[in-house]
Structure formats: structure tokens, C-alpha cells
Design a protein around this motif. Structure first.
Motif, PDB file in Angstrom:
ATOM      1  N   LYS A  62       0.227  -0.832   0.357  1.00 29.63           N
ATOM      2  CA  LYS A  62       0.040   0.017  -0.270  1.00 29.63           C
ATOM      3  C   LYS A  62       0.943   1.350   0.182  1.00 29.63           C
ATOM      4  O   LYS A  62       0.421   1.939  -1.046  1.00 29.63           O
ATOM      5  CB  LYS A  62      -0.981   0.099   1.349  1.00 29.63           C
ATOM      6  CG  LYS A  62      -2.113   1.002   1.004  1.00 29.63           C
ATOM      7  CD  LYS A  62      -3.341   0.237   0.317  1.00 29.63           C
ATOM      8  CE  LYS A  62      -3.950   1.476   0.007  1.00 29.63           C
ATOM      9  NZ  LYS A  62      -5.238   1.255  -1.138  1.00 29.63           N
ATOM     10  N   SER A  65       2.717   1.816  -3.161  1.00 27.23           N
ATOM     11  CA  SER A  65       0.883   2.043  -4.232  1.00 27.23           C
ATOM     12  C   SER A  65       1.343   3.705  -4.110  1.00 27.23           C
ATOM     13  O   SER A  65       1.033   4.277  -4.985  1.00 27.23           O
ATOM     14  CB  SER A  65       0.090   1.683  -4.067  1.00 27.23           C
ATOM     15  OG  SER A  65      -0.511   2.356  -4.586  1.00 27.23           O
ATOM     16  N   ILE A  66       1.256   4.294  -3.175  1.00 29.85           N
ATOM     17  CA  ILE A  66       0.921   5.678  -2.437  1.00 29.85           C
ATOM     18  C   ILE A  66       2.205   5.978  -3.241  1.00 29.85           C
ATOM     19  O   ILE A  66       2.302   7.026  -4.237  1.00 29.85           O
ATOM     20  CB  ILE A  66       1.083   5.909  -1.017  1.00 29.85           C
ATOM     21  CG1 ILE A  66      -0.464   5.697  -1.051  1.00 29.85           C
ATOM     22  CG2 ILE A  66       1.022   7.334  -0.730  1.00 29.85           C
ATOM     23  CD1 ILE A  66      -0.869   4.954   0.546  1.00 29.85           C
ATOM     24  N   GLU A  67       3.769   5.302  -2.810  1.00 31.03           N
ATOM     25  CA  GLU A  67       4.384   5.907  -3.040  1.00 31.03           C
ATOM     26  C   GLU A  67       5.156   6.449  -5.054  1.00 31.03           C
ATOM     27  O   GLU A  67       5.299   7.027  -5.658  1.00 31.03           O
ATOM     28  CB  GLU A  67       6.102   5.835  -2.700  1.00 31.03           C
ATOM     29  CG  GLU A  67       7.371   6.155  -2.975  1.00 31.03           C
ATOM     30  CD  GLU A  67       8.078   5.471  -2.427  1.00 31.03           C
ATOM     31  OE1 GLU A  67       8.910   4.789  -3.352  1.00 31.03           O
ATOM     32  OE2 GLU A  67       8.611   4.942  -0.984  1.00 31.03           O
ATOM     33  N   LYS A  68       4.188   5.031  -5.234  1.00 33.21           N
ATOM     34  CA  LYS A  68       4.905   4.932  -7.015  1.00 33.21           C
ATOM     35  C   LYS A  68       3.596   5.978  -7.784  1.00 33.21           C
ATOM     36  O   LYS A  68       3.257   5.956  -9.068  1.00 33.21           O
ATOM     37  CB  LYS A  68       4.615   3.606  -7.910  1.00 33.21           C
ATOM     38  CG  LYS A  68       6.242   3.239  -6.268  1.00 33.21           C
ATOM     39  CD  LYS A  68       7.239   3.959  -6.976  1.00 33.21           C
ATOM     40  CE  LYS A  68       8.592   3.378  -6.806  1.00 33.21           C
ATOM     41  NZ  LYS A  68       9.950   3.740  -7.279  1.00 33.21           N
ATOM     42  N   GLU A  69       2.275   5.970  -7.033  1.00 35.58           N
ATOM     43  CA  GLU A  69       1.039   6.557  -7.855  1.00 35.58           C
ATOM     44  C   GLU A  69       0.167   5.634  -8.822  1.00 35.58           C
ATOM     45  O   GLU A  69      -0.069   5.899  -9.620  1.00 35.58           O
ATOM     46  CB  GLU A  69       1.479   8.075  -7.909  1.00 35.58           C
ATOM     47  CG  GLU A  69       2.303   8.946  -6.879  1.00 35.58           C
ATOM     48  CD  GLU A  69       2.111  10.750  -8.099  1.00 35.58           C
ATOM     49  OE1 GLU A  69       1.984  11.111  -9.203  1.00 35.58           O
ATOM     50  OE2 GLU A  69       2.426  11.580  -6.771  1.00 35.58           O
ATOM     51  N   LYS A  70       0.268   4.690  -8.236  1.00 36.97           N
ATOM     52  CA  LYS A  70      -0.260   3.422  -8.866  1.00 36.97           C
ATOM     53  C   LYS A  70      -0.520   2.667  -8.258  1.00 36.97           C
ATOM     54  O   LYS A  70      -0.866   2.997  -6.921  1.00 36.97           O
ATOM     55  CB  LYS A  70       0.641   2.906  -9.792  1.00 36.97           C
ATOM     56  CG  LYS A  70       2.255   3.182 -10.684  1.00 36.97           C
ATOM     57  CD  LYS A  70       2.778   1.721 -10.920  1.00 36.97           C
ATOM     58  CE  LYS A  70       3.513   2.461 -11.921  1.00 36.97           C
ATOM     59  NZ  LYS A  70       4.041   1.136 -12.486  1.00 36.97           N
ATOM     60  N   ASN A  71      -1.931   1.796  -8.699  1.00 32.77           N
ATOM     61  CA  ASN A  71      -3.313   1.250  -7.951  1.00 32.77           C
ATOM     62  C   ASN A  71      -1.954  -0.178  -7.283  1.00 32.77           C
ATOM     63  O   ASN A  71      -1.467  -0.245  -8.494  1.00 32.77           O
ATOM     64  CB  ASN A  71      -4.572   1.448  -8.099  1.00 32.77           C
ATOM     65  CG  ASN A  71      -4.505   0.872  -9.645  1.00 32.77           C
ATOM     66  OD1 ASN A  71      -4.033   0.427  -9.858  1.00 32.77           O
ATOM     67  ND2 ASN A  71      -5.082   1.221 -10.550  1.00 32.77           N
TER      68      ASN A  71
END
Length: 89
Positions: A62, A65-71
Motif C-alpha cells: 500500500k 502504491s502511494i509512493e509510485k502513484e499507482k493502484n
């Protein structure tokens, strides 16, 4: 007195009534493409995969996901592609 349905086993065994007619099978008709407005179009024609991970791994994914701006779905797709590439598939 309540009338028994035509497919009542007791009535059939006692004679008189026969089994209710079965409907004719419908001809093979191709189902139309999904018109579900809630389904993500990116998922059309794809199969779902599911796995279970521990809480710590889920938290790390999670955060990634936030760091890479991907779901999470995009992260899993990337992971599967890398796994297949690693195995020359």
C-alpha cells in the motif's frame, strides 16, 4: 383443497398425472458484450487473480502504491510481467 403441481412424485406414482413439460432449450445465442457501466474497461477480457498476504506485506504494498502513484492492480500487473520475464515466458 390445494391443487398439487404436475411434477409431484406422489401423484405421478399413483398414476393420472405426468411430469410437467420441460421447456425447450434456447438456441445458442452469443451473449452481448458487457454493458455494465460500473466495470472498469481496463478489465475487459481479463481474468482475476487473487492471493493472500500478511498484514506487513499488505502495508508495504500500500505504501509503495502511494509512493509510485499507482493502484495495487497496476503493481500486481507489473509484478506478474516481471515474473514471467524472469522465467523467459
Amino acid at each position: 383443497m390445494k391443487q398439487q403441481p404436475n411434477n409431484d412424485l406422489k401423484a405421478i406414482l399413483e398414476g393420472g398425472q405426468t411430469e410437467a413439460p420441460r421447456p425447450e432449450p434456447e438456441s445458442a445465442v452469443e451473449a452481448p458484450k458487457s454493458t455494465n457501466k460500473y466495470r472498469n474497461p481496463k478489465r475487459e477480457g481479463k481474468k482475476a487473480l487473487m492471493t493472500f498476504v500478511d498484514k506487513a506485506t499488505h502495508k508495504k504494498l500500500k505504501l509503495l502504491s502511494i509512493e509510485k502513484e499507482k493502484n495495487m492492480e497496476d503493481l500486481f500487473q507489473e509484478a506478474v510481467e516481471l515474473l514471467l520475464e524472469m522465467h523467459n515466458m
